[in-house]
Structures are given as structure tokens and as C-alpha cells.
Design a protein around this motif. Structure first.
Motif, PDB file in Angstrom:
ATOM      1  N   ARG A   1      -6.220  16.588  16.660  1.00  0.00           N
ATOM      2  CA  ARG A   1      -6.905  17.831  16.313  1.00  0.00           C
ATOM      3  C   ARG A   1      -6.831  18.859  17.428  1.00  0.00           C
ATOM      4  O   ARG A   1      -7.095  20.033  17.205  1.00  0.00           O
ATOM      5  CB  ARG A   1      -8.357  17.541  15.916  1.00  0.00           C
TER       6      ARG A   1
ATOM      7  N   TYR B   1       0.183  10.708   5.699  1.00  0.00           N
ATOM      8  CA  TYR B   1      -0.655   9.515   5.826  1.00  0.00           C
ATOM      9  C   TYR B   1      -1.839   9.844   6.722  1.00  0.00           C
ATOM     10  O   TYR B   1      -1.870  10.877   7.387  1.00  0.00           O
ATOM     11  CB  TYR B   1       0.138   8.363   6.460  1.00  0.00           C
TER      12      TYR B   1
ATOM     13  N   PHE C   1      -9.199   4.490  13.753  1.00  0.00           N
ATOM     14  CA  PHE C   1      -9.075   5.691  14.591  1.00  0.00           C
ATOM     15  C   PHE C   1      -9.900   6.805  13.970  1.00  0.00           C
ATOM     16  O   PHE C   1      -9.767   7.080  12.777  1.00  0.00           O
ATOM     17  CB  PHE C   1      -7.608   6.123  14.700  1.00  0.00           C
TER      18      PHE C   1
ATOM     19  N   ASP D   1       5.270  11.300   8.108  1.00  0.00           N
ATOM     20  CA  ASP D   1       6.343  10.391   8.505  1.00  0.00           C
ATOM     21  C   ASP D   1       7.700  11.093   8.430  1.00  0.00           C
ATOM     22  O   ASP D   1       7.786  12.289   8.150  1.00  0.00           O
ATOM     23  CB  ASP D   1       6.304   9.077   7.701  1.00  0.00           C
ATOM     24  N   ARG D   2       8.783  10.341   8.677  1.00  0.00           N
ATOM     25  CA  ARG D   2      10.108  10.962   8.764  1.00  0.00           C
ATOM     26  C   ARG D   2      10.570  11.508   7.427  1.00  0.00           C
ATOM     27  O   ARG D   2      11.503  12.302   7.364  1.00  0.00           O
ATOM     28  CB  ARG D   2      11.115   9.955   9.323  1.00  0.00           C
ATOM     29  N   LYS D   3       9.934  11.063   6.351  1.00  0.00           N
ATOM     30  CA  LYS D   3      10.296  11.585   5.036  1.00  0.00           C
ATOM     31  C   LYS D   3       9.332  12.673   4.578  1.00  0.00           C
ATOM     32  O   LYS D   3       9.252  12.992   3.396  1.00  0.00           O
ATOM     33  CB  LYS D   3      10.341  10.443   4.025  1.00  0.00           C
TER      34      LYS D   3
ATOM     35  N   LEU E   1       7.012   7.137  15.230  1.00  0.00           N
ATOM     36  CA  LEU E   1       6.128   7.949  14.393  1.00  0.00           C
ATOM     37  C   LEU E   1       5.292   8.846  15.294  1.00  0.00           C
ATOM     38  O   LEU E   1       4.419   8.381  16.022  1.00  0.00           O
ATOM     39  CB  LEU E   1       5.217   7.036  13.559  1.00  0.00           C
TER      40      LEU E   1
ATOM     41  N   ILE F   1      -1.046  12.250   9.552  1.00  0.00           N
ATOM     42  CA  ILE F   1       0.263  11.886  10.106  1.00  0.00           C
ATOM     43  C   ILE F   1       1.340  12.155   9.070  1.00  0.00           C
ATOM     44  O   ILE F   1       1.181  11.807   7.899  1.00  0.00           O
ATOM     45  CB  ILE F   1       0.295  10.382  10.456  1.00  0.00           C
TER      46      ILE F   1
ATOM     47  N   LEU G   1      -7.298  11.512  11.230  1.00  0.00           N
ATOM     48  CA  LEU G   1      -6.039  11.788  11.931  1.00  0.00           C
ATOM     49  C   LEU G   1      -4.906  11.753  10.913  1.00  0.00           C
ATOM     50  O   LEU G   1      -4.555  10.697  10.394  1.00  0.00           O
ATOM     51  CB  LEU G   1      -5.807  10.753  13.032  1.00  0.00           C
TER      52      LEU G   1
ATOM     53  N   PRO H   1      -3.909  -2.251   6.113  1.00  0.00           N
ATOM     54  CA  PRO H   1      -3.119  -1.473   7.079  1.00  0.00           C
ATOM     55  C   PRO H   1      -3.944  -0.385   7.754  1.00  0.00           C
ATOM     56  O   PRO H   1      -4.960   0.072   7.233  1.00  0.00           O
ATOM     57  CB  PRO H   1      -2.027  -0.851   6.199  1.00  0.00           C
ATOM     58  N   SER H   2      -3.462   0.032   8.905  1.00  0.00           N
ATOM     59  CA  SER H   2      -4.090   1.182   9.559  1.00  0.00           C
ATOM     60  C   SER H   2      -3.561   2.485   8.978  1.00  0.00           C
ATOM     61  O   SER H   2      -4.261   3.491   8.995  1.00  0.00           O
ATOM     62  CB  SER H   2      -3.847   1.132  11.067  1.00  0.00           C
ATOM     63  N   ILE H   3      -2.342   2.443   8.484  1.00  0.00           N
ATOM     64  CA  ILE H   3      -1.723   3.656   7.943  1.00  0.00           C
ATOM     65  C   ILE H   3      -1.965   3.717   6.438  1.00  0.00           C
ATOM     66  O   ILE H   3      -1.622   2.777   5.715  1.00  0.00           O
ATOM     67  CB  ILE H   3      -0.212   3.655   8.246  1.00  0.00           C
ATOM     68  N   GLN H   4      -2.567   4.824   5.986  1.00  0.00           N
ATOM     69  CA  GLN H   4      -3.007   4.923   4.597  1.00  0.00           C
ATOM     70  C   GLN H   4      -2.421   6.179   3.957  1.00  0.00           C
ATOM     71  O   GLN H   4      -2.503   7.256   4.538  1.00  0.00           O
ATOM     72  CB  GLN H   4      -4.535   4.996   4.555  1.00  0.00           C
ATOM     73  N   PRO H   5      -1.896   6.063   2.756  1.00  0.00           N
ATOM     74  CA  PRO H   5      -1.250   7.233   2.155  1.00  0.00           C
ATOM     75  C   PRO H   5      -2.252   8.292   1.678  1.00  0.00           C
ATOM     76  O   PRO H   5      -3.322   7.978   1.161  1.00  0.00           O
ATOM     77  CB  PRO H   5      -0.476   6.641   0.974  1.00  0.00           C
TER      78      PRO H   5
ATOM     79  N   VAL I   1       4.351  -0.842   4.117  1.00  0.00           N
ATOM     80  CA  VAL I   1       2.961  -0.979   4.586  1.00  0.00           C
ATOM     81  C   VAL I   1       2.223  -1.898   3.613  1.00  0.00           C
ATOM     82  O   VAL I   1       2.135  -1.581   2.425  1.00  0.00           O
ATOM     83  CB  VAL I   1       2.268   0.392   4.682  1.00  0.00           C
ATOM     84  N   TYR I   2       1.709  -3.011   4.086  1.00  0.00           N
ATOM     85  CA  TYR I   2       1.153  -4.044   3.223  1.00  0.00           C
ATOM     86  C   TYR I   2      -0.247  -4.464   3.636  1.00  0.00           C
ATOM     87  O   TYR I   2      -0.553  -4.568   4.826  1.00  0.00           O
ATOM     88  CB  TYR I   2       2.049  -5.292   3.233  1.00  0.00           C
TER      89      TYR I   2
ATOM     90  N   ILE J   1       2.643  11.887  16.176  1.00  0.00           N
ATOM     91  CA  ILE J   1       1.345  12.270  15.614  1.00  0.00           C
ATOM     92  C   ILE J   1       0.743  13.377  16.458  1.00  0.00           C
ATOM     93  O   ILE J   1       0.746  13.295  17.685  1.00  0.00           O
ATOM     94  CB  ILE J   1       0.384  11.056  15.631  1.00  0.00           C
TER      95      ILE J   1
ATOM     96  N   TYR K   1      -4.379   7.782   9.724  1.00  0.00           N
ATOM     97  CA  TYR K   1      -4.736   6.565  10.447  1.00  0.00           C
ATOM     98  C   TYR K   1      -6.159   6.241   9.999  1.00  0.00           C
ATOM     99  O   TYR K   1      -7.080   7.020  10.243  1.00  0.00           O
ATOM    100  CB  TYR K   1      -4.669   6.799  11.953  1.00  0.00           C
TER     101      TYR K   1
ATOM    102  N   TYR L   1       2.580   6.447  17.355  1.00  0.00           N
ATOM    103  CA  TYR L   1       2.063   5.139  16.980  1.00  0.00           C
ATOM    104  C   TYR L   1       3.037   4.146  17.607  1.00  0.00           C
ATOM    105  O   TYR L   1       4.214   4.120  17.253  1.00  0.00           O
ATOM    106  CB  TYR L   1       2.040   4.984  15.463  1.00  0.00           C
TER     107      TYR L   1
ATOM    108  N   ARG M   1       7.155  -1.353   7.999  1.00  0.00           N
ATOM    109  CA  ARG M   1       6.944  -0.307   9.001  1.00  0.00           C
ATOM    110  C   ARG M   1       5.737  -0.674   9.878  1.00  0.00           C
ATOM    111  O   ARG M   1       5.818  -0.630  11.082  1.00  0.00           O
ATOM    112  CB  ARG M   1       6.736   1.046   8.310  1.00  0.00           C
ATOM    113  N   GLU M   2       4.630  -1.045   9.251  1.00  0.00           N
ATOM    114  CA  GLU M   2       3.484  -1.532  10.028  1.00  0.00           C
ATOM    115  C   GLU M   2       3.571  -3.044  10.071  1.00  0.00           C
ATOM    116  O   GLU M   2       3.691  -3.689   9.019  1.00  0.00           O
ATOM    117  CB  GLU M   2       2.167  -1.062   9.385  1.00  0.00           C
TER     118      GLU M   2
ATOM    119  N   ASP N   1       8.982   3.615  12.041  1.00  0.00           N
ATOM    120  CA  ASP N   1       9.222   4.402  10.833  1.00  0.00           C
ATOM    121  C   ASP N   1      10.652   4.158  10.353  1.00  0.00           C
ATOM    122  O   ASP N   1      11.515   5.028  10.443  1.00  0.00           O
ATOM    123  CB  ASP N   1       8.951   5.875  11.118  1.00  0.00           C
TER     124      ASP N   1
ATOM    125  N   VAL O   1      -8.679   2.210   0.480  1.00  0.00           N
ATOM    126  CA  VAL O   1      -7.669   1.142   0.491  1.00  0.00           C
ATOM    127  C   VAL O   1      -8.217  -0.112  -0.183  1.00  0.00           C
ATOM    128  O   VAL O   1      -7.523  -0.762  -0.966  1.00  0.00           O
ATOM    129  CB  VAL O   1      -7.206   0.859   1.933  1.00  0.00           C
TER     130      VAL O   1
ATOM    131  N   GLN P   1     -12.137  14.367  11.819  1.00  0.00           N
ATOM    132  CA  GLN P   1     -12.006  13.011  12.362  1.00  0.00           C
ATOM    133  C   GLN P   1     -10.849  12.251  11.738  1.00  0.00           C
ATOM    134  O   GLN P   1     -10.415  11.232  12.264  1.00  0.00           O
ATOM    135  CB  GLN P   1     -13.305  12.223  12.136  1.00  0.00           C
TER     136      GLN P   1
ATOM    137  N   LEU Q   1       0.838  -1.198   0.000  1.00  0.00           N
ATOM    138  CA  LEU Q   1       0.000   0.000   0.000  1.00  0.00           C
ATOM    139  C   LEU Q   1       0.872   1.248   0.000  1.00  0.00           C
ATOM    140  O   LEU Q   1       0.559   2.242  -0.643  1.00  0.00           O
ATOM    141  CB  LEU Q   1      -0.919   0.002   1.223  1.00  0.00           C
TER     142      LEU Q   1
END
Lengths: 571, 571
Positions: free
Chosen positions: A99, B104, B139, B98-100, A94, B96, B94, B72-76, A39-40, A96, B106, A106, A153-154, A141, B113, B92, A35
């Protein structure tokens, strides 16, 4: 289960961006879909395997007395600040912002959360010991996620945390978990080794890693062929050598005009490499913290172990000597160095095997020359320091005295660790002891990379045609393959009856009723790694036979029905 | 399982910050612990319940032909931008980084997806239909998380997404999921109702909500006592009334000096409230989009339904009229309004029940007076518009003609929805149809709030002493309570033998061998809601009896061993 009602999606092409075989095969078998970086999504096929691993881990942890909980993935910054890890954990954490501008992470691990849970739940020594575990999604991460779910990562992890009134009880539970991990990996059908992960082998902060053995493993492991002893090669102790032999040769200077390596010198002199000594010049510090020139000696067929060397006094932060420093102390160039008659005072550190040598060869501290027939005491003083400073090699005696060492490569899939009081202290967790006084519990933690095991199992078990699952974690143990399901109805009926009987015998069986040509069907079943295959065909029915083949067998066999079933149930 | 080996942590105090009974009881029973706002750890006790709910959901989904995956919970961010929901989803989501510095979210839901997964996995109509489901952590960054796991931010959800070649097939699977949800909630042992969640009841974007019935539920539901009909009160259709009665009274003006409500007027006149008519003055627009004064009429015992009223032409964005506007059009004050002889031209919208009235009472458009004995046609023109504009009430005929309506409160725990082509279109997902042409599949989605069900079950099943679990989701079905386990050994042995026999009979049983005094032990077992309890005591053994009590029973019974066991297995 019928494959026609399942979602299977295999491909012949090896994906270009998959470097390791498990990643390639998981993609080709359609077990996972990327994904995002690291992340898969787990497809229906992949998830069947993941859940089987999860179930074995859960059952064995429960049997061992650990109690399952489920902690959140989102963890507040305040907890991580109590242990100082909000800053110290580094880029893998990671972070976060929600709001309301509150910060969370995470969870990459749950020491803080479980200690917070425990300090609310546990107030008395009577509630100890207790071991909480969970099987839960984590996120780290990684700078360079790769190898599919091997370094994602996940990922899915089993983590357990135990709380104890004292170190002895922690040691007892540590052993319990160590044994439980052995049962888990045995039940999963994997070849594995537990290796000492830290040199404080007994007591203190004891720690073991569990590795699935695979040629592609990132870590080199030394293991005894005669006992349970195993360790990372870098940390494995070399067995003490036998007593030093008597001198039989006279010391003599030999011409080695271009021979700068032990290999070249040994070849020139026609002696075994193990008769030569390698001299490595490094700079440490003396007790007054001034630079100190040190010559570290290992046998020509050995290599200096940097971790062991750095444990010696004055060498904690040693560095290699420069050519100028070498010339200043030894008056020679690298390739011709040795411990005899240095130009200036130096410290001689000999590996234990070197200290036990007689009639050996060293550099002459004169360019173009070595000295042969050297003997300690007679030709030069005994070494200043004798210690284990080399890497173990295949064939070494095991340090526990049982058997010899082999070297294998492994993939770390589990880790057990004695944390001690670190987290409870940092987070002010206490319980009342028998005397009614507040006491800090000691903790252990025990991790298993559940999703990583799936990849590691493939690295260990595959061939040119695809995956070869151990029965325990195969998506199905057996595929009942129907040849031409749209043809003779009796073939379908026989296949379905066989499926029912297999399932009744407790076998996780699937019917391949997709109607593919045999070649394509068999290729799929082999690629996705089903360990047993039974083919039901019109011809077979007429002959009263079923074609059975184990995934590792080179040939199929024509068997009667009961025999075919018993091959599957035998595992 | 022995409670002495488990981690149970109950408290007597009701936590101050828990508003609803399920939240209070989950905290008191020690099922959950708050980690952060709307983020909870599930304790061993809580997790046992959660996993039982999860298992029922998984089994029934699988039996219904859905196939489990794990996304995954993490979605681009990129995926969410394809559907425009990165911006539209609101606070609602959330977000995020990442380090790069990639963005993403949650996952609060997985339409993007799963559609991305499906567009890689599905290429032909032959692979349809397929229904992918997962049970996975989500989340939603609620502004005001509350009620414990009832409205948490991190929560466990079952979400399923189906893909179909056409709307008919979507309708078939929608019905399949609707029926499956019924089986799930029935197996969970919960009283529930499926309610129409949208007025487009047949065809189109059909949608149903599944509610667990509980007095504390946020939603008011109308359901038929004689059929499956159910709907949110706000959306429930009022049955058409019978024909209008004949006029029997003369119209007359009555003094109502202080009577401004229908209740007061009916009391003064000594007539049923259902003989009065309430006039609600609102401002809509006319066909030229100019403001239009509208008088909406409902029976005195009914209430205007704002959603229904807003569906009428010109009233989509209606508002209440001001006192000035009322005086301008009716020349009276609120409390004395009516449809007869307005000062200015107005639009009269009558609820269907009002249009069917005879001899009714309305305001006189003159302060201090009402008019009684009013009849349509004779005393004022027929209404400009007749429509269903009221809330249904208890006792109304069911709109499907079967039985009458009851009103109950519910907690939404499931939702089935026909998405149609929305996501597949936005994300460019197509499959080849029978003619080899690219076609956009239609989708359904089906959610169940797994963790929410735990709280909803408690809202429905509790008393002053604690939770009363349905057998199917109780942490254990039966507690075998040992009186004084450190006393006579025969008592322990009898209790353990009973535990073994219960487990052998397929019962999830626990032994309370903690050695608490009976009162404290029973209070715990009642608080945590174990449905069956069997007490093993020395006195009972001597008498050859076991004390059995169902959690809902007022008295315990002394039973012989087999009868006690059969009470438990009978559920």
C-alpha cells in the motif's frame, strides 16, 4: 481416529483435466482441491500425508545438526537487487507492490533472505559452520502450472543454507546433507537415486539431484547396477572402451541405393548395428573464430550427446550443417556421409567407441554408396579428436568400473548444491577469521520439495485401484473396517478394542465405522492407499479370525488377532 | 540439545526502535530479526517458542473434533468479489497481479476460501457439522505495523471455520470452541480472560475475544472477581444501582468562583466526588431529525461511555455541543452546567447511578456557582431518560450479580464468532437437508494469533533481566549450566548425565556448554527466559549438590540431584 468423525470425500470419476496419475489419484482420493491455477488446498486426508513427509524431513535435518528457522514469504526488492536477481530471476518471481508502493516478491527461494539474516547473526568464524533450514511455503509463478502439486505455483519446500569458513568444510557438510537426504528418502519408503547434476563431479560447484524413480518421471537417469553411480542420461559419462581390434577385412565399396540410415545399411549387409558409424555434420569455429566444418562420428547404435559435443574446443555454439555446406565439403547428400576422403579439409571428431572400432561401415561420400571393412590408420587417418560425445545406453559399463548401467526415469525431489561465495560476496557478508581479518564465508544450499514428494510417491506407488502408500507416509498405516457397525454391538466393540491395541503398539490406525457396504468401503480404503486393512465382521468373530490384507497382496488372509496385528507392525 | 551446537545471539542493547517490552526482549534475546516493515524472520530460538504454541493449539483443536486442512496463501480475486470484500476489505488486503495479469490477494483471512472448499466438499446435511482449521501464514498490509510480531504484517494464525445445519448446532460448537480456547490458554500457562466482544450477549451474532492479561495491553477489560464475567470496559454493563435515598438536605446555591470540575467542587465542599454530577452537553436529533440539545449526566467519579450513549434514540451520531450552543440553551459556560432550569427546553439523560442519587451537587447554569443538596422530583423533574451511559470502574458490582469488577489490560489473542449464513449465502453454498431441499448452512469462525501469543506471553511474563517463559512454551524448560566446561572432565560428565536424566523424565532440557563466564552465561539464560536453571560446578560436585534456581526466585538453592530434578518436573 474414526472415519465417521473425519472428512473423507472420494470420487470414482477421473477428472478430465488431470494428466498424470498422481494428480488424478490425489483428486479422486480427495487429497487436494484446486483453488486457482497451480494453487491447491490440502484436505484433511492430503494434509496427513504432507505432514508425515514434513516430519521425517524435519527430524532427519535436525539429527544432522541443521537448525530450524522460519523466514518470511514476503521479501523486499532491495535484497534481490543486491544480487541482481530482481531482474535476472525472470517471470517466476511474483512481484508485489504494497500500500506504500514498496516492491516485494513472494519468495521462490531464500538465498537473499538467509544471507541477510546471516550477515546480521554471524560475525566470527567461531560461529561457523552453521546450517539453517526451514520448511516453508514458496511461490513460483510458473507459466504452465500442471500435474497438480507436482508443478504447482504455491508449494511447500524444505530449504537449508549452510555457511562455512572454507571449501573443505563446505565439502564436509555437503556430504553430510547428501547422506541425510539418503536417510530421508529411505525413511519415506521411496525408491530413489542421487544423480550428479553437474559434470564438475569432484570439487568446484558440486551438485546432486535426488530423484524418486517412477516410469512417468520427466528425467531419464543412468545408474549403475553395481554401485551408487547415477547421473542424468545427458550428463552420464560413457565408460572408456577396450582396445581397438585388429583389421580383418578388406575395405570395399557397397551399393546402398536407398539405405540412408545405419539401421538400413546394417540390415542390408546383415551385420550388427554396432558395426556401423553414424556421421553427423556440424559447423563450429576454428581458433581464428572462422566457421569450421566438423564431422562427428558415433557408433550406429549410439546417439550424439549435444552437451558433451558442445564442450569440445570450437563447438561451444555449434550448429548442424546445411545441405549446401555438406555438399561443399563432402560432395554427397546426408545419408551417405563418411570420414574418408572428404572433398575439402574437415575436422573429424570420433566418439571413443568409434575410435576403438575395426572393420566398420561408413558412408562413401557418394550418393547410393557406403564403404565397409574400414579401419583407422590403414584406410583413413586417425581422427583429429577422440572424445566421449555419445549418450550412455542401457548395458554400458558403469564409468566407475562397477557393474553396468541401467536407465530409469525419475522425478526430481531434492537438490544439494555447493554455492561457494556467490551470495555472500554479492551481499557483502563477511566474518572475522582466525587472524581478525574480514573473510567471505562459502555457502551450500539444500532443497527438498516437500509437497512434490507426495505426488512423486504416488507416481511410484499405485495400481489400478488407487494409491499404495509406503507405511511411513500413509495417511494411516492401517484401516480397521467394521462390517455393518449398526448391527451386532460385539463387532463394534471388537473393532474398537483392536484399534486401541494397534494405537498402543505405535501404529497410526483408523476405524472405518462409516457403515458403508463392504465393496464401497474397501474401494475407498484402496483408493486412498492405506497399506494395511483388517476387517472385523460378525462371521469373523464367530470363527475367531480377522481378515487381513496388505494393499499389494492379491488375496486376503484369515488370521488370529495377534498375527493380524503383527502383520501391521511388521510394516 | 547443547547450546554450543545451537545458534544463540543475544544483545545487551535495547533496540531504539522497539517501543514495547516484548519487542525489545524478543530482539535482545535474538528471537526475531526484522526483514521489512512488519515482516520478521524467526530465529532458531524464536521458532522453538512459536512451534510450542502451535503444537498446543493444534492438539487442543484436534481433541475438540476440529479437522486440520491447509489452504493457500494466494487467493483469487473472483472469490473475494463473490462476497464483495475485494473492495470492502480495504487497504489491509495485499493485492497481487501474476504474470498473466490475473489478480490475487495474499490471504488476510480465509472465509471465502473455506466456503469455496466447503461448497465443493459438502453436499448433504449428513456431512454436518464439520469444523475445518489450519495453522497458516497470513498477511495484512497494516498502515502502521509495529510492536514486532504483536502487530506484524506477515503472521502465523490458527483459523477455524465450522459449518452447521442450524443455529442451535452452531451455538453448541461455539461453546465447544470457547471451552477449547480456555484449555489452550490454560495449557500455554497464560493468565487470560474471555470477554464479550459484542453486546448481543445471548443469541444472534455472538462473539467473544480472548485476551492475555498484561499491563501493556491495548484494551481495558472489566472482569468479575466472583465469576467468569468479563467484557471490554467500553462494552461492560454497569450493574443497576440500589434504590434512591431519601432527600435529607435543602437545596442551596454555593459559590464556586474558579471550581469548574467535579473534583474541584467536591474538594471545596468537602464531600466525596461521588456526590457530584457531571453534565455533558451534546447535540443529537429529535424524531423529526432536527438538532436536539441533550444534557448527559454521570456521577462525578464516572465517565461517559460514548458507545453506550450512542445507542440511545436520537444519539447514534451525536457530537459535543459548541460553547455557543451551550450558552443558548443553558445560559452558562462549561464548568457550571446542570439540569436545573435550563434557558431553553432540553433533553435530560441521566445515568442510572445519577437517577439513584439524593442530595447531590450540579452546576447552577450560572458562571461561578453550583447547586448543592439537589433531589430529583423535589428540585427538578425526573430525568427524561435513564440509561446505563457510563464506563464501569474498579469495584463496581459485577452485572451478573456475582462479585465485583476488577479492571485489567489485555492483548487480544483469540476471537470466536458466530458468522451465521453470511458467507454461505453470498457464495451460494447449500447442502441438501433432511427433506432433500437445498439449505444454507450457518458458520462459525474461530481465530488465534499464534505468533502474537509469543509477544503477549512476554508482555505478561518478564522482569528487568528478561523474559520469564511459562514452562509450556519456554524454548527449553531447564538450562543445565556447566561452569568451566574445559576444566575438570567430571563436571562435563555430571552435566551430561543430568541432561540425559532430565530428558528421560520428559523435560525439554538444554546444556549450556558454551564455556562463558558464569555471569555472562546466567545473564543469557535469564534474558531468554528459561524457567529453571541448574548449575553444575566442580565445587558443587565436591559437596554433592547442584545449584537450582527458578527464574522467578530471588535466591538459588543448593539441592541434591533428585530434588533438583523434581523441582524442574514439578514445573
Amino acid at each position: 481416529m474414526r472415519l465417521s468423525q473425519f472428512h473423507l470425500h472420494t470420487t470414482k470419476e477421473t477428472p478430465a483435466d488431470a494428466e498424470v496419475v498422481s494428480h488424478q489419484l490425489m483428486l479422486r482420493a480427495g487429497m487436494i482441491r484446486k483453488l486457482a491455477a497451480g494453487v491447491y488446498t490440502w484436505s484433511p486426508l492430503g494434509l496427513r500425508v504432507l505432514r508425515k513427509v514434513e516430519r521425517v524431513v524435519r527430524e532427519e535435518m535436525t539429527n544432522a545438526g541443521a537448525i530450524e528457522v522460519l523466514m518470511p514469504s514476503i521479501q523486499p526488492r532491495e535484497l534481490w537487487e543486491e544480487t541482481g536477481r530482481w531482474e535476472k530471476f525472470g517471470g517466476q518471481l511474483l512481484k508485489i507492490k504494497d500500500r506504500k508502493d514498496s516492491w516485494y516478491a513472494y519468495g521462490p527461494t531464500h538465498e537473499e533472505v538467509v544471507t541477510d539474516f546471516a550477515r546480521q547473526e554471524l560475525s566470527s568464524y567461531k560461529q561457523l559452520p552453521v546450517n539453517f533450514f526451514q520448511i516453508q511455503t514458496k511461490f513460483r509463478d510458473e507459466i504452465r502450472p500442471r500435474f497438480g502439486v507436482m508443478r504447482a505455483r504455491e508449494f511447500l519446500m524444505k530449504d537449508a543454507y549452510s555457511f562455512h569458513a572454507n571449501e573443505d568444510d563446505l565439502g564436509r557438510e555437503y556430504r553430510n546433507m547428501y547422506d541425510t537426504y539418503g536417510r530421508i528418502f529411505t525413511r519415506l519408503g521411496l525408491k530413489f537415486r542421487a544423480v550428479v547434476a553437474d559434470t564438475g563431479a569432484i570439487g568446484g560447484a558440486m551438485s546432486h539431484e535426488f530423484h524418486v524413480l517412477a516410469d512417468s518421471g520427466e528425467d531419464a537417469l543412468a545408474f549403475s547396477t553395481g554401485s551408487d553411480y547415477a547421473a542424468n542420461v545427458e550428463r552420464a559419462e560413457a565408460a572408456a572402451p577396450g582396445p581397438r581390434g585388429a583389421a580383418t577385412e578388406a575395405m570395399r565399396k557397397v551399393d546402398t541405393p536407398t539405405q540412408k540410415t545405419c539401421e538400413d545399411v546394417a540390415a542390408l549387409l546383415g551385420i550388427p548395428l554396432s558395426r556401423t558409424v553414424k556421421s553427423v555434420a556440424v559447423i563450429g569455429v576454428d581458433p581464428e573464430n572462422n566457421p569450421r566444418f566438423v564431422l562427428a562420428l558415433v557408433r550406429g547404435d549410439h546417439a550424439v550427446n549435444e552437451i558433451k559435443l558442445a564442450k569440445l574446443p570450437g563447438l561451444t555454439e555449434y550448429r548442424l550443417a546445411t545441405e549446401d555446406e555438406i555438399r561443399e565439403h563432402l560432395d554427397a547428400s546426408p545419408g551417405f556421409l563418411g570420414p574418408i576422403a572428404p572433398a575439402k579439409s574437415i575436422l573429424i571428431v570420433a566418439d571413443r567407441d568409434v575410435a576403438a572400432m575395426a572393420d566398420f561401415v561408413v558412408g562413401a561420400n557418394e550418393d547410393g554408396f557406403h564403404i565397409a571393412g574400414v579401419n583407422w590408420g590403414r584406410d583413413l587417418p586417425e581422427p583429429d579428436l577422440v572424445a566421449d560425445i555419445r549418450n550412455v545406453v542401457e548395458g554400458d559399463a558403469s564409468p566407475d568400473g562397477q557393474g553396468t548401467l541401467g536407465i530409469a526415469r525419475g522425478i526430481e525431489v531434492g537438490h544439494v548444491f555447493q554455492l561457494g561465495g556467490k551470495y555472500a560476496q554479492a551481499m557483502g557478508m563477511t566474518v572475522l577469521d582466525e587472524n581478525g581479518r574480514a573473510a567471505t564465508p562459502v555457502m551450500g544450499c539444500y532443497g527438498i520439495g516437500v509437497s512434490r514428494i507426495v505426488a512423486a510417491a504416488i507416481e511410484q506407488n499405485h495400481d489400478a485401484n488407487g494409491i499404495i502408500w509406503p507405511d511411513a507416509i500413509a495417511p494411516w498405516q492401517v484401516a480397521v473396517c467394521v462390517i455393518n457397525p449398526k448391527g451386532v454391538e460385539a463387532v463394534n466393540e471388537a473393532a474398537q478394542a483392536l484399534l486401541r491395541d494397534l494405537i498402543a503398539a505405535g501404529v497410526d490406525a483408523v476405524l472405518d465405522d462409516r457403515g458403508l457396504r463392504p465393496g464401497a468401503m474397501f474401494a475407498d480404503i484402496e483408493l486412498i492407499g492405506i497399506p494395511h486393512r483388517i476387517v472385523v465382521s460378525e462371521r469373523g468373530l464367530q470363527a475367531g479370525t480377522f481378515e487381513y490384507r496388505h494393499r499389494r497382496a492379491s488375496e486376503a488372509e484369515q488370521l488370529d488377532r495377534d498375527t493380524a496385528i503383527s502383520r501391521v507392525t511388521a510394516g
